[in-house]
Design a protein around this motif. Structure first.
Motif, PDB file in Angstrom:
ATOM      1  N   ARG A  83       0.664  -1.251   0.232  1.00  0.00           N
ATOM      2  CA  ARG A  83       0.324  -0.104  -0.163  1.00  0.00           C
ATOM      3  C   ARG A  83       0.723   1.029   0.293  1.00  0.00           C
ATOM      4  O   ARG A  83       1.961   1.113   0.758  1.00  0.00           O
ATOM      5  CB  ARG A  83      -1.120   0.116   1.363  1.00  0.00           C
ATOM      6  CG  ARG A  83      -2.357  -0.994   1.141  1.00  0.00           C
ATOM      7  CD  ARG A  83      -2.886  -0.940   2.208  1.00  0.00           C
ATOM      8  NE  ARG A  83      -2.485  -0.590   3.744  1.00  0.00           N
ATOM      9  CZ  ARG A  83      -2.862   0.973   4.765  1.00  0.00           C
ATOM     10  NH1 ARG A  83      -3.484   1.212   4.195  1.00  0.00           N
ATOM     11  NH2 ARG A  83      -1.394   1.105   5.893  1.00  0.00           N
ATOM     12  N   LEU A  84       0.136   2.479  -0.639  1.00  0.00           N
ATOM     13  CA  LEU A  84       1.399   3.325  -0.893  1.00  0.00           C
ATOM     14  C   LEU A  84       0.402   4.362  -1.346  1.00  0.00           C
ATOM     15  O   LEU A  84      -0.527   3.998  -1.741  1.00  0.00           O
ATOM     16  CB  LEU A  84       2.902   3.281  -2.102  1.00  0.00           C
ATOM     17  CG  LEU A  84       1.932   3.156  -2.973  1.00  0.00           C
ATOM     18  CD1 LEU A  84       2.012   4.498  -4.056  1.00  0.00           C
ATOM     19  CD2 LEU A  84       3.535   2.338  -4.520  1.00  0.00           C
ATOM     20  N   MET A  85       1.419   5.611  -0.593  1.00  0.00           N
ATOM     21  CA  MET A  85       0.594   6.952  -0.921  1.00  0.00           C
ATOM     22  C   MET A  85       1.396   7.263  -1.901  1.00  0.00           C
ATOM     23  O   MET A  85       2.926   7.323  -1.622  1.00  0.00           O
ATOM     24  CB  MET A  85       0.313   7.749   0.430  1.00  0.00           C
ATOM     25  CG  MET A  85       0.037   9.406   0.119  1.00  0.00           C
ATOM     26  SD  MET A  85      -0.409  10.078   1.435  1.00  0.00           S
ATOM     27  CE  MET A  85       1.376  10.101   1.803  1.00  0.00           C
ATOM     28  N   GLY A  86       1.107   8.323  -2.649  1.00  0.00           N
ATOM     29  CA  GLY A  86       1.236   9.381  -3.421  1.00  0.00           C
ATOM     30  C   GLY A  86       1.195  10.654  -3.684  1.00  0.00           C
ATOM     31  O   GLY A  86       0.068  10.698  -3.420  1.00  0.00           O
ATOM     32  N   VAL A  87       2.361  11.868  -3.869  1.00  0.00           N
ATOM     33  CA  VAL A  87       1.806  12.635  -3.988  1.00  0.00           C
ATOM     34  C   VAL A  87       2.945  13.343  -5.497  1.00  0.00           C
ATOM     35  O   VAL A  87       3.662  12.784  -5.599  1.00  0.00           O
ATOM     36  CB  VAL A  87       2.266  13.751  -3.112  1.00  0.00           C
ATOM     37  CG1 VAL A  87       2.150  15.353  -2.771  1.00  0.00           C
ATOM     38  CG2 VAL A  87       1.634  13.251  -1.381  1.00  0.00           C
ATOM     39  N   CYS A  88       1.882  14.448  -6.472  1.00  0.00           N
ATOM     40  CA  CYS A  88       2.671  14.430  -7.717  1.00  0.00           C
ATOM     41  C   CYS A  88       1.995  15.690  -8.218  1.00  0.00           C
ATOM     42  O   CYS A  88       1.157  16.413  -6.977  1.00  0.00           O
ATOM     43  CB  CYS A  88       1.992  13.274  -8.533  1.00  0.00           C
ATOM     44  SG  CYS A  88       0.260  13.615  -8.550  1.00  0.00           S
ATOM     45  N   SER A  89       2.452  16.631  -8.687  1.00  0.00           N
ATOM     46  CA  SER A  89       2.318  17.844  -9.774  1.00  0.00           C
ATOM     47  C   SER A  89       0.212  18.122  -9.700  1.00  0.00           C
ATOM     48  O   SER A  89      -0.124  16.799 -10.656  1.00  0.00           O
ATOM     49  CB  SER A  89       2.718  18.220 -10.480  1.00  0.00           C
ATOM     50  OG  SER A  89       4.509  18.137 -10.170  1.00  0.00           O
ATOM     51  N   GLY A  90      -0.404  19.269  -9.156  1.00  0.00           N
ATOM     52  CA  GLY A  90      -1.440  18.696  -9.620  1.00  0.00           C
ATOM     53  C   GLY A  90      -1.866  18.854 -11.024  1.00  0.00           C
ATOM     54  O   GLY A  90      -1.578  19.195 -11.365  1.00  0.00           O
ATOM     55  N   GLY A  91      -2.626  17.824 -11.294  1.00  0.00           N
ATOM     56  CA  GLY A  91      -4.097  17.828 -12.267  1.00  0.00           C
ATOM     57  C   GLY A  91      -2.979  16.248 -12.571  1.00  0.00           C
ATOM     58  O   GLY A  91      -3.465  15.431 -12.807  1.00  0.00           O
ATOM     59  N   PHE A  92      -1.808  15.694 -12.410  1.00  0.00           N
ATOM     60  CA  PHE A  92      -1.943  14.460 -12.790  1.00  0.00           C
ATOM     61  C   PHE A  92      -2.235  13.519 -12.292  1.00  0.00           C
ATOM     62  O   PHE A  92      -1.949  12.206 -12.689  1.00  0.00           O
ATOM     63  CB  PHE A  92       0.061  14.045 -12.622  1.00  0.00           C
ATOM     64  CG  PHE A  92       0.678  13.277 -13.420  1.00  0.00           C
ATOM     65  CD1 PHE A  92       0.735  12.958 -14.603  1.00  0.00           C
ATOM     66  CD2 PHE A  92       0.732  11.787 -12.674  1.00  0.00           C
ATOM     67  CE1 PHE A  92       1.171  11.801 -15.146  1.00  0.00           C
ATOM     68  CE2 PHE A  92       1.752  10.582 -13.150  1.00  0.00           C
ATOM     69  CZ  PHE A  92       1.861  10.898 -14.383  1.00  0.00           C
ATOM     70  N   GLU A  93      -2.376  13.108 -11.096  1.00  0.00           N
ATOM     71  CA  GLU A  93      -3.545  12.685 -10.219  1.00  0.00           C
ATOM     72  C   GLU A  93      -4.421  12.373 -11.211  1.00  0.00           C
ATOM     73  O   GLU A  93      -5.149  10.559 -10.647  1.00  0.00           O
ATOM     74  CB  GLU A  93      -4.261  12.778  -8.591  1.00  0.00           C
ATOM     75  CG  GLU A  93      -4.963  13.602  -9.130  1.00  0.00           C
ATOM     76  CD  GLU A  93      -4.806  15.342  -8.982  1.00  0.00           C
ATOM     77  OE1 GLU A  93      -5.806  15.868  -9.203  1.00  0.00           O
ATOM     78  OE2 GLU A  93      -3.636  15.756  -9.008  1.00  0.00           O
ATOM     79  N   ARG A  94      -5.499  12.775 -11.952  1.00  0.00           N
ATOM     80  CA  ARG A  94      -5.905  12.478 -12.358  1.00  0.00           C
ATOM     81  C   ARG A  94      -5.262  11.230 -13.699  1.00  0.00           C
ATOM     82  O   ARG A  94      -6.902  10.967 -14.376  1.00  0.00           O
ATOM     83  CB  ARG A  94      -7.198  13.806 -13.422  1.00  0.00           C
ATOM     84  CG  ARG A  94      -7.033  15.030 -12.354  1.00  0.00           C
ATOM     85  CD  ARG A  94      -8.659  14.313 -12.184  1.00  0.00           C
ATOM     86  NE  ARG A  94      -8.628  14.926 -10.755  1.00  0.00           N
ATOM     87  CZ  ARG A  94     -10.117  15.472 -10.133  1.00  0.00           C
ATOM     88  NH1 ARG A  94     -10.502  13.415  -9.987  1.00  0.00           N
ATOM     89  NH2 ARG A  94     -10.531  15.769  -9.337  1.00  0.00           N
TER      90      ARG A  94
END
Length: 140
Positions: A83-94
């Motif tokens: 299980r992981l959590m990711g944080v990315c530049s806004g919009g890329f999570e889509r």
């Protein structure tokens, strides 16, 4: 999806993922997206090519962070159920939503959805990501 760029004025997105062990996630890069991975439980091997061209890999285990700057070729392989959590530049999570499929009630035993090549390619194009076919990584 925990938080989207829509909710952070385009600054970042936060997501979680439950990953079965298996094959390497194909090598790719995104020139305008930074990614940070935090392993909540399990282990992944993160592969990346440093700015000087050196190819490195590191196993990230429970409690470890990994950071991939924008434009850096990278891949990862899930070494054990993770299980992981990711944080990315806004919009890329889509990108993950475009590539995935919704489920009404996700459970631990819900089988993973693996998109086909055309679906992955369409999501990559939409979110300014490039798969790097034929990219070789040193054997760890």
């Amino acid at each position: 999806m925990l938080l989207s760029g829509d909710e952070t004025e385009g600054q970042f997105g936060v997501f979680t993922s439950t990953c079965p062990p298996g094959d390497i996630i194909p090598t790719h890069r995104h020139d305008d997206t930074h990614e940070t991975f935090y392993v909540l439980d399990g282990a992944i091997r993160l592969f990346l090519q440093q700015r000087d061209g050196e190819k490195v890999s590191q196993v990230l285990r429970t409690g470890d962070f990994g950071f991939v700057p924008a434009g850096i070729p990278h891949a990862y392989r899930v070494e054990e159920p993770t299980r992981l959590m990711g944080v990315c530049s806004g919009g890329f999570e889509r990108f993950f939503q475009a590539m995935g499929t919704l489920v009404d009630d996700p459970q631990a035993d819900t089988p993973p959805f693996v998109p086909d090549g055309p679906r992955m390619g369409a999501a990559a194009q939409r979110y300014n990501m490039e798969f790097l076919h034929g990219f070789e990584w040193p054997t760890p």
